[in-house]
Every structure is written in C-alpha cells, then in structure tokens.
Write a protein that holds these residues in place. Structure first.
Motif, PDB file in Angstrom:
ATOM      1  N   HIS A   1      36.101  41.850  36.532  1.00 51.54           N
ATOM      2  CA  HIS A   1      36.074  40.836  35.719  1.00 51.54           C
ATOM      3  C   HIS A   1      37.078  39.877  35.570  1.00 51.54           C
ATOM      4  CE1 HIS A   1      34.478  38.263  32.456  1.00 51.54           C
ATOM      5  NE2 HIS A   1      35.644  38.313  31.854  1.00 51.54           N
ATOM      6  N   ARG A   2      38.523  40.458  35.895  1.00 53.47           N
ATOM      7  CA  ARG A   2      39.533  39.504  36.112  1.00 53.47           C
ATOM      8  C   ARG A   2      39.553  38.434  37.494  1.00 53.47           C
ATOM      9  NH1 ARG A   2      41.785  44.194  33.310  1.00 53.47           N
ATOM     10  NH2 ARG A   2      43.195  43.487  31.463  1.00 53.47           N
ATOM     11  N   VAL A   3      39.185  39.367  38.351  1.00 53.07           N
ATOM     12  CA  VAL A   3      39.125  38.653  39.735  1.00 53.07           C
ATOM     13  C   VAL A   3      38.095  37.488  39.901  1.00 53.07           C
ATOM     14  CG1 VAL A   3      38.810  38.958  42.322  1.00 53.07           C
ATOM     15  CG2 VAL A   3      40.076  40.897  40.892  1.00 53.07           C
ATOM     16  N   VAL A   4      36.704  37.897  39.216  1.00 52.88           N
ATOM     17  CA  VAL A   4      35.706  36.901  39.159  1.00 52.88           C
ATOM     18  C   VAL A   4      36.149  35.448  38.357  1.00 52.88           C
ATOM     19  CG1 VAL A   4      33.460  36.547  38.474  1.00 52.88           C
ATOM     20  CG2 VAL A   4      33.943  38.448  39.460  1.00 52.88           C
ATOM     21  N   CYS A   5      36.990  35.659  37.290  1.00 56.02           N
ATOM     22  CA  CYS A   5      37.249  34.803  36.380  1.00 56.02           C
ATOM     23  C   CYS A   5      38.210  34.073  37.195  1.00 56.02           C
ATOM     24  CB  CYS A   5      37.893  35.363  35.071  1.00 56.02           C
ATOM     25  SG  CYS A   5      36.446  35.700  34.087  1.00 56.02           S
ATOM     26  N   HIS A   6      39.475  34.503  37.864  1.00 54.04           N
ATOM     27  CA  HIS A   6      40.389  33.962  38.498  1.00 54.04           C
ATOM     28  C   HIS A   6      39.896  33.082  39.682  1.00 54.04           C
ATOM     29  CE1 HIS A   6      44.170  33.073  40.590  1.00 54.04           C
ATOM     30  NE2 HIS A   6      43.694  33.674  41.727  1.00 54.04           N
ATOM     31  N   ALA A   7      38.621  33.776  40.314  1.00 58.84           N
ATOM     32  CA  ALA A   7      38.204  33.006  41.505  1.00 58.84           C
ATOM     33  C   ALA A   7      37.403  31.897  40.819  1.00 58.84           C
ATOM     34  CB  ALA A   7      36.938  33.816  42.268  1.00 58.84           C
ATOM     35  N   LEU A   8      36.719  31.922  39.804  1.00 57.38           N
ATOM     36  CA  LEU A   8      35.843  30.684  39.336  1.00 57.38           C
ATOM     37  C   LEU A   8      36.825  29.558  38.920  1.00 57.38           C
ATOM     38  CD1 LEU A   8      33.225  32.508  37.224  1.00 57.38           C
ATOM     39  CD2 LEU A   8      32.838  31.391  39.605  1.00 57.38           C
ATOM     40  N   GLN A   9      38.010  29.900  38.548  1.00 55.15           N
ATOM     41  CA  GLN A   9      39.132  28.924  38.225  1.00 55.15           C
ATOM     42  C   GLN A   9      39.682  28.162  39.380  1.00 55.15           C
ATOM     43  OE1 GLN A   9      42.045  31.039  36.313  1.00 55.15           O
ATOM     44  NE2 GLN A   9      40.964  31.413  34.202  1.00 55.15           N
ATOM     45  N   GLN A  10      39.195  28.672  40.537  1.00 50.75           N
ATOM     46  CA  GLN A  10      39.686  27.906  41.807  1.00 50.75           C
ATOM     47  C   GLN A  10      38.706  26.879  42.181  1.00 50.75           C
ATOM     48  OE1 GLN A  10      42.672  28.940  42.691  1.00 50.75           O
ATOM     49  NE2 GLN A  10      42.221  30.390  40.923  1.00 50.75           N
ATOM     50  N   GLY A  11      37.360  26.739  41.548  1.00 46.34           N
ATOM     51  CA  GLY A  11      36.498  25.838  41.454  1.00 46.34           C
ATOM     52  C   GLY A  11      35.194  26.122  42.033  1.00 46.34           C
ATOM     53  N   TYR A  12      35.096  27.411  42.501  1.00 44.56           N
ATOM     54  CA  TYR A  12      33.618  28.012  42.990  1.00 44.56           C
ATOM     55  C   TYR A  12      32.459  27.920  41.923  1.00 44.56           C
ATOM     56  CZ  TYR A  12      36.379  29.687  46.867  1.00 44.56           C
ATOM     57  OH  TYR A  12      37.347  29.757  48.003  1.00 44.56           O
ATOM     58  N   GLN A  13      31.446  27.497  42.496  1.00 39.88           N
ATOM     59  CA  GLN A  13      30.247  27.509  41.528  1.00 39.88           C
ATOM     60  C   GLN A  13      29.510  28.668  41.553  1.00 39.88           C
ATOM     61  OE1 GLN A  13      28.007  23.827  42.712  1.00 39.88           O
ATOM     62  NE2 GLN A  13      29.807  22.859  43.256  1.00 39.88           N
ATOM     63  N   ARG A  14      29.359  29.522  42.629  1.00 42.64           N
ATOM     64  CA  ARG A  14      28.696  30.779  42.556  1.00 42.64           C
ATOM     65  C   ARG A  14      29.822  31.789  43.107  1.00 42.64           C
ATOM     66  NH1 ARG A  14      25.305  26.934  44.426  1.00 42.64           N
ATOM     67  NH2 ARG A  14      25.772  27.470  46.422  1.00 42.64           N
ATOM     68  N   VAL A  15      29.529  33.169  42.651  1.00 41.49           N
ATOM     69  CA  VAL A  15      30.079  34.322  43.015  1.00 41.49           C
ATOM     70  C   VAL A  15      29.042  35.266  43.301  1.00 41.49           C
ATOM     71  CG1 VAL A  15      31.561  36.074  42.654  1.00 41.49           C
ATOM     72  CG2 VAL A  15      32.149  33.814  42.108  1.00 41.49           C
ATOM     73  N   HIS A  16      29.101  35.836  44.679  1.00 38.93           N
ATOM     74  CA  HIS A  16      28.382  37.076  45.076  1.00 38.93           C
ATOM     75  C   HIS A  16      29.396  38.300  45.159  1.00 38.93           C
ATOM     76  CE1 HIS A  16      24.915  34.356  46.124  1.00 38.93           C
ATOM     77  NE2 HIS A  16      25.823  33.449  46.393  1.00 38.93           N
ATOM     78  N   LEU A  17      28.697  39.321  44.616  1.00 34.18           N
ATOM     79  CA  LEU A  17      29.735  40.521  44.536  1.00 34.18           C
ATOM     80  C   LEU A  17      29.101  41.676  45.785  1.00 34.18           C
ATOM     81  CD1 LEU A  17      29.758  41.045  40.796  1.00 34.18           C
ATOM     82  CD2 LEU A  17      31.195  40.065  42.311  1.00 34.18           C
TER      83      LEU A  17
END
Length: 323
Positions: free
Chosen positions: A121-137
């Motif tokens: 969850h920490r990694v996902v939230c950090h990634a979204l703070q970089q401006g990505y709109q969608r994340v795929h795990l």
C-alpha cells in the motif's frame, strides 16, 4: 466466468514441473539498463528500495508495479523481464524490494511476510503521488499472494488500482508449506531456509532481545520457521494464525477489480486449494488460468532475448484492462 484456456506450451524437454522451476534460476540471465533506484523512507522509520524502469521521458498514464517472490528481489530475471515487457508495451514499471531484500538489512526487527500488504500500500500510494492515473499489480509466487491479498482484503486500496495478476501463487499458505515440507521438495526447502538464515543472523546481532539464531540448523520446515520467527515478529499467534490471516485464498471472493491467477498444474509448490476452479466459475472478476505445464515461476520460452511467456501474459492482461 469460465476458466481460461491457456496458450502456454513448454519447449521440447521442458514439460516437467521441476525442470521448469529450476532451469530459469540456473540459466536465465537478464540485464535491464537504465533502472533508477529510489529509497522510500517509511513512516515507521524503515525504508523500501524501489527500482523504476521508465519507457520514455515523462510519465505514462498507467504504471505496472511488480512484486517478487520469497527471498527474491527486484533484479531477479522474472522481475526484469516483466519490467522490460511493460516498457515494450508503452508503460512505465516499478519493482519494489520487500524489507531486507534489496541487499541491505532493514532497520526494524520486523522483516517481510506474505501478509504485509501495508508495505505494498505504501508503494502504491507513493507511485500515485508521481502522477499516474492507473496502477496494475503483477506478483510472482509470494508476491502474487501479497498482491491478490491486497486487492481482496484491503478496503483502503486506492481506486486507481485497475488490475492484479499473480503467477505461481501459493494462495493456500498452509497447504503450500506442507507441499514444500515433502521429500520431493527438500532441495527447495533447504535453499529457502539457507537464505533466510542470513537475515535471521543479522536480526539476532542487531536485536538480541528479540531474535536468536541459536538452534537454527534444526529448523527443517516453514512451520518451524514461521512459529519461531515470522509469527512473533509480526503480531501473529503462531504459524497457523499467520497462514490463515495471510492466505489470499480467503479473500479472492472479495475481489472487485479484474484479477488474473495463473498457476501451472505441475507446480511442485502448490496444494490443490491453490486452484480455485469452482470460485472462478462463479466470480465476476477472477480469471483463473491453469496451464498443464509451467512449474513454479517457470513458463519457459525459447527466444533470442530470453523473453518468457508469463511476462507477455501479464502485460497482455494489463493491456486488456486498460483498453
């Protein structure tokens, strides 16, 4: 949803599950120039090391986050192959190292475990703070369990997480631990425990009041290891409690995003419960694919650049979801 028919066919001479599981470790070598290492400082005083693989200048709208397996790390060939395939498909990618897996011991007594979705969850939230709109795990083995567990269990998962894929996933931790304790898997069990011993000894030196390495050579199974180390260090009563709370199998029914689970029928690590066929037939989001062969994180293909089927399959699913 009907079970998926798999397109995977092993090369001649590679149909055996043990061969599929061992060969990549010994003979697959990949390098991915341009990885950028970032240290993510955590709110509890620890850190996670992330490796970014960007496909072009600037940010793509979607990001692939890759989670490695037990005693793996972000530079394993199957991880690098997935990062490379994501870039080929026009997507940025990020591989993260579990605590203590990046080559440097983490700072706290806790390490990593199959249910540590707080770190993902920490990694996902950090990634979204970089401006990505969608994340795929995308996760492999233990990382697949962690990714599916996060998607099924964690109500605070951001809505930007669009899909999850898991390959060679020990959905049923108790059953998989019993499989690895068997005679035919003795070499795998020995190797895992050998590698984990290094981390235990490091913890024992830094936190002698919490961890002891005395008698470690007598440990022969994951139940013994998890009873002695994983459970007490991470707030579980014992190995059985840890396995029950951390097995994604209990939470697959709660998935609300497209999910792909690919477990080879000849995977030597997986119990029968790791193939939830009945659930998949009734589920709106779970896609279960069971190739006849593939072993554990194998799925070998012959190619000039050592691209394997599972990486192409993972990104095909991501692209299907992204539309």
């Amino acid at each position: 949803m009907p079970l998926l028919t798999s397109s995977y066919r092993p090369p001649r001479g590679f149909a055996n599950g043990y061969v599929q599981s061992i060969y990549p470790t010994l003979f697959r070598n990949l390098d991915l120039p341009g990885l950028k290492r970032e240290r993510l400082e955590l709110d509890d005083g620890d850190f996670l090391d992330l490796d970014w693989s960007l496909c072009r200048e600037g940010r793509t709208s979607s990001l692939v986050i890759v989670s490695h397996g037990l005693e793996g790390h972000s530079r394993r060939p199957y991880v690098l192959g997935t990062l490379r395939q994501a870039n080929r498909e026009g997507l940025d990618a990020l591989a993260w190292n579990f605590r203590s897996c990046s080559g440097e011991p983490n700072r706290l007594p806790r390490m990593y475990h199959s249910g540590a979705t707080d770190d993902l969850h920490r990694v996902v939230c950090h990634a979204l703070q970089q401006g990505y709109q969608r994340v795929h795990l995308v996760g492999f083995s233990m990382g697949g369990n962690l990714s599916l567990l996060y998607a099924g269990r964690d109500a605070h998962m951001p809505q930007a997480v669009a899909s999850v894929s898991g390959f060679s996933v020990p959905c049923d931790l108790k059953g998989s631990a019993n499989q690895l304790a068997g005679r035919r898997n003795r070499i795998f069990m020995w190797r895992f425990l050998r590698d984990l011993r290094v981390k235990v000894e490091q913890k024992a030196q830094r936190f002698p009041d919490r961890v002891s390495a005395d008698g470690y050579p007598q440990i022969r199974t994951f139940r013994q290891f998890d009873d002695r180390y994983t459970a007490p260090l991470h707030g579980f009563k014992d190995a059985l409690d840890y396995w029950q709370q951390s097995s994604c199998l209990s939470y697959l029914s709660q998935l609300k995003i497209p999910a792909l689970l690919v477990n080879a029928d000849n995977d030597p690590f997986l119990s029968a419960a790791c193939y939830p066929r009945a659930m998949a037939r009734q589920h709106d989001y779970l896609h279960l694919e069971v190739p006849d062969s593939g072993g554990h994180v194998g799925f070998i293909e012959r190619s000039t650049d050592q691209t394997y089927w599972m990486e192409k399959r993972a990104l095909a699913f991501v692209k299907q979801v992204d539309g």
